[in-house]
Design a protein around this motif. Sequence first.
Motif, PDB file in Angstrom:
ATOM      1  N   ARG A   1       0.833  -1.199   0.000  1.00 50.15           N
ATOM      2  CA  ARG A   1       0.000   0.000   0.000  1.00 50.15           C
ATOM      3  C   ARG A   1       0.871   1.254   0.000  1.00 50.15           C
ATOM      4  N   ALA A   2       1.948   1.227   0.750  1.00 47.75           N
ATOM      5  CA  ALA A   2       2.844   2.381   0.832  1.00 47.75           C
ATOM      6  C   ALA A   2       3.483   2.666  -0.523  1.00 47.75           C
ATOM      7  N   LYS A   3       3.904   1.620  -1.247  1.00 48.25           N
ATOM      8  CA  LYS A   3       4.506   1.815  -2.572  1.00 48.25           C
ATOM      9  C   LYS A   3       3.524   2.494  -3.522  1.00 48.25           C
ATOM     10  N   GLU A   4       2.270   2.092  -3.432  1.00 49.82           N
ATOM     11  CA  GLU A   4       1.252   2.701  -4.286  1.00 49.82           C
ATOM     12  C   GLU A   4       1.109   4.187  -3.981  1.00 49.82           C
ATOM     13  N   LYS A   5       1.085   4.529  -2.693  1.00 51.87           N
ATOM     14  CA  LYS A   5       0.954   5.932  -2.302  1.00 51.87           C
ATOM     15  C   LYS A   5       2.195   6.738  -2.689  1.00 51.87           C
ATOM     16  N   LEU A   6       3.368   6.132  -2.555  1.00 48.83           N
ATOM     17  CA  LEU A   6       4.605   6.819  -2.939  1.00 48.83           C
ATOM     18  C   LEU A   6       4.636   7.112  -4.430  1.00 48.83           C
ATOM     19  N   ALA A   7       4.081   6.174  -5.220  1.00 58.03           N
ATOM     20  CA  ALA A   7       4.102   6.332  -6.672  1.00 58.03           C
ATOM     21  C   ALA A   7       3.054   7.316  -7.167  1.00 58.03           C
ATOM     22  N   LEU A   8       1.932   7.416  -6.466  1.00 55.70           N
ATOM     23  CA  LEU A   8       0.799   8.190  -6.968  1.00 55.70           C
ATOM     24  C   LEU A   8       0.558   9.497  -6.241  1.00 55.70           C
ATOM     25  N   THR A   9       1.263   9.744  -5.147  1.00 59.37           N
ATOM     26  CA  THR A   9       1.061  10.982  -4.398  1.00 59.37           C
ATOM     27  C   THR A   9       2.408  11.632  -4.087  1.00 59.37           C
ATOM     28  N   THR A  10       2.337  12.855  -3.588  1.00 59.81           N
ATOM     29  CA  THR A  10       3.547  13.572  -3.162  1.00 59.81           C
ATOM     30  C   THR A  10       3.560  13.764  -1.650  1.00 59.81           C
ATOM     31  N   ARG A  11       2.803  12.941  -0.962  1.00 58.95           N
ATOM     32  CA  ARG A  11       2.718  13.074   0.494  1.00 58.95           C
ATOM     33  C   ARG A  11       4.036  12.651   1.120  1.00 58.95           C
ATOM     34  N   PRO A  12       4.434  13.283   2.233  1.00 58.65           N
ATOM     35  CA  PRO A  12       5.706  12.928   2.875  1.00 58.65           C
ATOM     36  C   PRO A  12       5.680  11.525   3.481  1.00 58.65           C
ATOM     37  N   ILE A  13       6.873  10.987   3.691  1.00 57.10           N
ATOM     38  CA  ILE A  13       7.000   9.608   4.159  1.00 57.10           C
ATOM     39  C   ILE A  13       6.323   9.405   5.511  1.00 57.10           C
ATOM     40  N   ASN A  14       6.462  10.366   6.417  1.00 49.91           N
ATOM     41  CA  ASN A  14       5.875  10.181   7.752  1.00 49.91           C
ATOM     42  C   ASN A  14       4.354  10.102   7.688  1.00 49.91           C
ATOM     43  N   VAL A  15       3.741  10.813   6.725  1.00 48.68           N
ATOM     44  CA  VAL A  15       2.286  10.765   6.573  1.00 48.68           C
ATOM     45  C   VAL A  15       1.866   9.429   5.966  1.00 48.68           C
TER      46      VAL A  15
END
Length: 263
Positions: free
Chosen positions: A223-237
């Motif tokens: 799930r985290a990889k998907e969010k990293l690829a599709l968003t610009t939200r910071p890692i802590n979020v």
Amino acid sequence: MPKVSLDMPTLPEYTSLGDYLQSFSDITQIDAMFYGLSGILVHKNHVFTDEKLIQQQLDLEQMINYTIFPVTYNANFWGFILCNSEKVSQQRIKLSKDYLSNVFQQVFSEVHNCTDSKVLDPLSKDEFSQINYLSILLKMSPRVQDKGNENDAHEPQIIYDRTESYTSLKKASEYVLQNIVKPLSLNEVANKVYLSPSYLSRLFKKYLNVTFVDYVNHIKIARAKEKLALTTRPINVISADVGFTQTSYFTKTFKKNDGNYSL
């Protein structure tokens, strides 16, 4: 000459494959079988097409002791060769790949005019675990006949035990997926599916070859990889979004699951 479909293999070809695999086993003392995606199993000079007989040959409890070679046919994924490696060195298993490739070329190339039948490198334990993950997530459990069938009284108890285990794992995995955005403990999930924590832990190790924690972390990191690829939200979020309470633990777990991906 009409083209023979791979989905409709001929019995003589598979019988010939069984002869070659038996010769391979006699020479190397490595028990080998072939499972095709069309639902056919070749083992010990026998060709199995009945689902129950195939299940009896493919003992899920022993799969951890097998080295599994994917097989392609004209660049299409076709099936698996399974070699019992419980008492055999990995070096001997890997050296068998070329021999097995030659077997498939010899059996199928002339009839099907196939020039690209390949036995690929064996699956790693992690890759095999991924297949098990998919099996559970897609609810691919063994079929069980209607309880009203008179023949059920003669089914081995182990079939029902396996079905119960699969059902429990499915319920546990479904709960994990539904609650993946929050911290999850073995005790919590076991309580939700009405099992003891120790028993649920054994099911994950026995059938998926992973711990409960590794399973949950695998889903969270995906799930985290998907969010990293599709968003610009910071890692802590993102870390908090997928249920990690500490960013440092998320980073450590992420690198453990995919050391090639840079945070």
